[in-house]
Each structure stands twice: as C-alpha cells, then as structure tokens.
Design a protein around this motif. Sequence first.
Motif, short mmCIF file in Angstrom:
data_model
loop_
_atom_site.label_atom_id
_atom_site.label_comp_id
_atom_site.label_asym_id
_atom_site.label_seq_id
_atom_site.Cartn_x
_atom_site.Cartn_y
_atom_site.Cartn_z
N THR A 1 12.07 8.56 58.42
CA THR A 1 12.55 7.71 57.33
C THR A 1 13.96 7.21 57.66
O THR A 1 14.81 8.00 58.06
CB THR A 1 12.58 8.50 56.02
N LEU A 2 14.21 5.92 57.48
CA LEU A 2 15.50 5.34 57.82
C LEU A 2 16.13 4.69 56.59
O LEU A 2 15.44 4.07 55.78
CB LEU A 2 15.37 4.31 58.94
N PHE A 3 17.46 4.85 56.50
CA PHE A 3 18.23 4.30 55.39
C PHE A 3 19.38 3.49 55.98
O PHE A 3 20.22 4.02 56.69
CB PHE A 3 18.75 5.43 54.51
N TYR A 4 19.40 2.18 55.70
CA TYR A 4 20.40 1.26 56.26
C TYR A 4 21.38 0.89 55.14
O TYR A 4 20.99 0.25 54.16
CB TYR A 4 19.73 0.01 56.81
N VAL A 5 22.64 1.30 55.29
CA VAL A 5 23.68 1.00 54.30
C VAL A 5 24.64 -0.01 54.92
O VAL A 5 25.23 0.24 55.98
CB VAL A 5 24.45 2.27 53.88
N SER A 6 24.81 -1.15 54.28
CA SER A 6 25.67 -2.21 54.79
C SER A 6 26.80 -2.47 53.80
O SER A 6 26.55 -2.66 52.61
CB SER A 6 24.88 -3.50 55.04
N GLY A 7 28.02 -2.48 54.30
CA GLY A 7 29.15 -2.84 53.48
C GLY A 7 29.60 -4.26 53.72
O GLY A 7 30.58 -4.72 53.12
N GLU A 8 28.91 -4.98 54.60
CA GLU A 8 29.30 -6.33 54.97
C GLU A 8 28.26 -7.38 54.59
O GLU A 8 28.57 -8.56 54.54
CB GLU A 8 29.55 -6.40 56.49
N ILE B 1 25.31 3.34 58.93
CA ILE B 1 26.43 2.86 58.13
C ILE B 1 27.07 1.69 58.86
O ILE B 1 27.57 1.83 59.98
CB ILE B 1 27.48 3.96 57.90
N ASP B 2 27.08 0.52 58.25
CA ASP B 2 27.59 -0.70 58.88
C ASP B 2 28.57 -1.40 57.90
O ASP B 2 28.15 -2.06 56.96
CB ASP B 2 26.42 -1.62 59.21
N SER B 3 29.85 -1.24 58.07
CA SER B 3 30.55 -0.49 59.11
C SER B 3 31.45 0.54 58.44
O SER B 3 31.67 0.48 57.22
CB SER B 3 31.38 -1.45 59.95
N ILE B 4 32.02 1.44 59.22
CA ILE B 4 32.85 2.50 58.66
C ILE B 4 34.16 1.96 58.11
O ILE B 4 34.75 2.54 57.19
CB ILE B 4 33.10 3.59 59.74
N GLN B 5 34.63 0.81 58.61
CA GLN B 5 35.89 0.22 58.13
C GLN B 5 35.76 -0.38 56.73
O GLN B 5 36.77 -0.67 56.10
CB GLN B 5 36.39 -0.84 59.10
N THR B 6 34.55 -0.61 56.26
CA THR B 6 34.36 -1.17 54.91
C THR B 6 34.15 -0.08 53.87
O THR B 6 34.14 -0.38 52.67
CB THR B 6 33.15 -2.12 54.89
N MET B 7 33.98 1.17 54.27
CA MET B 7 33.74 2.25 53.33
C MET B 7 35.06 2.74 52.74
O MET B 7 36.09 2.73 53.41
CB MET B 7 33.01 3.41 54.02
N TYR B 8 35.01 3.19 51.48
CA TYR B 8 36.21 3.73 50.85
C TYR B 8 35.84 4.86 49.92
O TYR B 8 34.73 4.93 49.38
CB TYR B 8 36.95 2.63 50.08
N HIS B 9 36.80 5.77 49.71
CA HIS B 9 36.66 6.87 48.75
C HIS B 9 37.54 6.54 47.54
O HIS B 9 38.73 6.27 47.70
CB HIS B 9 37.10 8.19 49.40
N PRO B 10 37.00 6.53 46.32
CA PRO B 10 37.78 6.10 45.16
C PRO B 10 38.98 6.98 44.84
O PRO B 10 39.90 6.53 44.16
CB PRO B 10 36.74 6.12 44.02
N ILE C 1 27.16 6.24 47.87
CA ILE C 1 26.22 6.40 48.98
C ILE C 1 25.76 7.85 49.09
O ILE C 1 24.57 8.13 49.31
CB ILE C 1 26.87 5.93 50.30
N ALA C 2 26.70 8.79 48.92
CA ALA C 2 26.34 10.20 48.99
C ALA C 2 25.34 10.57 47.90
O ALA C 2 24.41 11.35 48.13
CB ALA C 2 27.60 11.06 48.87
N GLY C 3 25.51 10.01 46.68
CA GLY C 3 24.56 10.27 45.61
C GLY C 3 23.19 9.69 45.89
O GLY C 3 22.16 10.30 45.57
N THR C 4 23.15 8.50 46.53
CA THR C 4 21.88 7.88 46.87
C THR C 4 21.14 8.65 47.95
O THR C 4 19.91 8.70 47.97
CB THR C 4 22.11 6.43 47.32
N LEU C 5 21.90 9.27 48.85
CA LEU C 5 21.27 10.03 49.93
C LEU C 5 20.49 11.22 49.39
O LEU C 5 19.49 11.64 49.99
CB LEU C 5 22.35 10.52 50.91
#
Length: 449
Positions: free
Chosen positions: A114-121, A166-175, A152-156
């Motif tokens: 099973t694959l999960f593709y998360v895009s921030g761009e 994860i595409d890409s790590i530079q677009t991810m943020y922690h509130p 994203i962690a909750g969706t996982l």
Amino acid sequence: MKQRTKYVCHLCGYETAKWMGKCPACDGWNSLEEALVRGEKKAATITASTRVPQPLSAVDVTDYSRINCGITELDRVLGGGTVRGSLVLVGGDPGIGKSTLLLQLAANLEKSATLFYVSGEESEKQLKMRADRLCSESPSFFVLSETDITVIAGTLEQVKPDVLIIDSIQTMYHPEITSAPGSVSQVRESTMMLMRYAKETNTAVFIVGHVTKDGALAGPKVLEHMVDCVLYFEGERNHSYRVLRAVKNRFGSTNEIGVFEMTDHGLLEVENPSKMLLEGRPDSASGSAVVCTIEGTRPVLAEIQALVSPSGFGTPRRMATGIDYNRVNLIIAVLEKRVGLNLQNQDAYINIVGGIRLDEPAVDLATALAIASAFRNKPLDTELIAIGEIGLTGELRAVNQIERRLSEAVKLGFKTCLIPMSNAKNLHIPQGLKVLSAKNITEALGYIL
C-alpha cells in the motif's frame, strides 16, 4: 506569549542570539537566518524503562524484508529494493525528475504493498493529471495534499501504508514551531517525526529534498545524517539522460548507478548505458577514445573526447567536464615529461560524452590517448578500447575486474583492447578480442600512434 528572535545557520543548525556574517560552527558566510521563538516544545524522550537491551543475535529481521519498487534501475541503486522501516532522501536540481521518479514508483510498486503519496507542492487534481500522463494504467494509490506534519501523522493512522512518499520536506511544517516552512527547525522536526514513524511501524519512507545553488541538499547537514539512504538525481537540463546515484546507503552499496531517459511520458530505464553513451561516435576523428569503467557491479563504456589547440595567451587553458580537473593536469604533465609531448603552449579541453562523471583511475590511459591523438591529429582505431591507470613515472598500473570490462567491450563490438601488462598475466581473453599490453605510456602510444 512574548516572542524573541534568534538566528539559525541553515547549513549546520548553529543557533545564536545575534546575527553574524560568518557562522562560527561551520565557517559559512551569510548562512544565519532570522527565526522567531515562541515556546517551542521539545520532542518527547523515551524513558530507559521502555527499552530492554537484547543480544544482537536474538534480533528478528524477518519483517525487514525488501519491497520491490517495480523500477529495475531504482532497485539496483537501493541494493535490491527498498527496506521496510528505512528513510530515503531523494535530492536533485529543480525539474530534474525527482517527483516524476517517485510518482512512477507509486504506480509501479508491487500490488501487495500500500502506498501513500503526500504532496505539499501539488493538489490532488494536479497529481491525478500528471499520473494520467505518465502511467499507461490509472494507479490506485492514496494521495493527499497537505503541509501540516501533524495532520499527516493523523492520516497515517488511518491509511497505514507500506510505503510513504513526502514531496517535499521543505514544504512541511509543525504548527508548534513558529519558524517558516523550510527553515532549519521545521525541516529537522519534520524529518525526526518521519524517522520515528518509519522505525516504529516498519514503513518505507521516501522524502524529496531541494538542493541549493551549490548543488548540496538544502537544510541542515543533520538531515543527511538522520536518513538511511541519500540518492542524488543528476543530469543536465538540456540532456535527456538522468543518472541516479547513492551517496549514502545503510542497506547496500553506494557505487551503483541507475540510468534513465526523460521523455514526454516520464522516465524510461536505460538497460544498456554503454550503447547509449557511444551513440553518434564520430569515425576517423582525432581526440576520441573509449574506456570501460565500473559503476558498482555494472561495466559502462564511455567516450572521452579531447581538443588540443595552440594557446593565444601566455598561460594555456585547461578545462575538464565529467572528469577530475586535477587528474587531467597530472596526465598532461606525465605526457610532457615522460613522452615528450610539447603541451605547455597548448590549450586542452577534455569532455566525457553523455553528461556522466568518471572518477576511477582506470580512465587515465584512455584520457592520455585522447589528448595525444588530438595533439598529433591522428585518429585512434574506432574498434579500440583502452583501460589502465597511469603513475607519475609513466608506468601503467593494473585495474580491477579486468575480465568483466573485456566482456562488456566484446558485447559492444570492440576488437582490440589496450591494457597494462600486469593485467595481462593469467587473463582469460574473450573470443574475438585482441589484447595489447604495455608497461608504460610510451609503449602504449607506440602501439597506436
């Protein structure tokens, strides 16, 4: 809550209360960036009582089996497929094909995973449009357009994938961290959360990392230390061929390369890079020589071209593309001192055709032959291949895996091979190949020029 300002080095993560032009930790200039601090929470630590030491021989690794990516060249670079629980960082220049490669991975992954593709761009619709253009069949993996790492962690927890992209790590943020996405703090915390998730759930995680103008991965150097594998996607924007290379791999060799061709329908695997690199090779042209280099377990034939012309200035110009510049200067010095070629007033330009880079010493002899051929304006035999390392006294030294190199040369139709004499002892010569051996560079040039 009162905010305060700190300055963080985006190269090494060094923090200080005031701005400085030069980072005292890594000596980087203008690398300190302003960041707001507002009660950043520290990551929870694992208490000693929750972890029980055990003998290494008792550790069970049956659940760390490899997952077939469905792309032969990618599996080769990873060491036979991606390992469950591993964290893989894919870097490269903008537009080189990182997202395309991972999207094709998502489409070609074995059906049992099973694959999960998360895009921030890109949005989900943009991912769907690109997947329809690249894939012959409509893939059925899960997609999400999100930049909040906690969401994203909750969706996982709901999806529970075998492979996460994860595409890409530079677009991810922690509130809970007030700095902007892409900053040192955000990249470090996001990567740490993904690393913990990968190790705790045995999920293979691929993350895309941007690169700086110098070609290094953006973000703190600790990013490369945390991941299990670092892949670089290399190539020129005006060339259609791409090379995937591992610079760090905890589960396989770092010497393997994967070769792809960028087309309108995505990346195509190049099963025979030697044939690709030798396409369009000129006949009866001086300054061209062929060498067989070893990239991991794969022998690759490449063409070395040299252009030597009289210099119009007092200091001759030297240029090298695809090969170490200092190594070229060393070979030119040996040709001047040991062979007697008057190159001190000649401009020399060396190029490796196809946009690849050759780093091993076995290319020395072919480089010297190309330079000598260009200087004397005498073409080499088009069916000749040269393999060997040159010492400072002009001697030819043995290279490894010589029989594998010779077999690859025969497959591509070469009839003659020039090798060091020390390699000719007890050598099994393939049928249809004539082997010439030489002790030094002077003797080698006497065979063919």
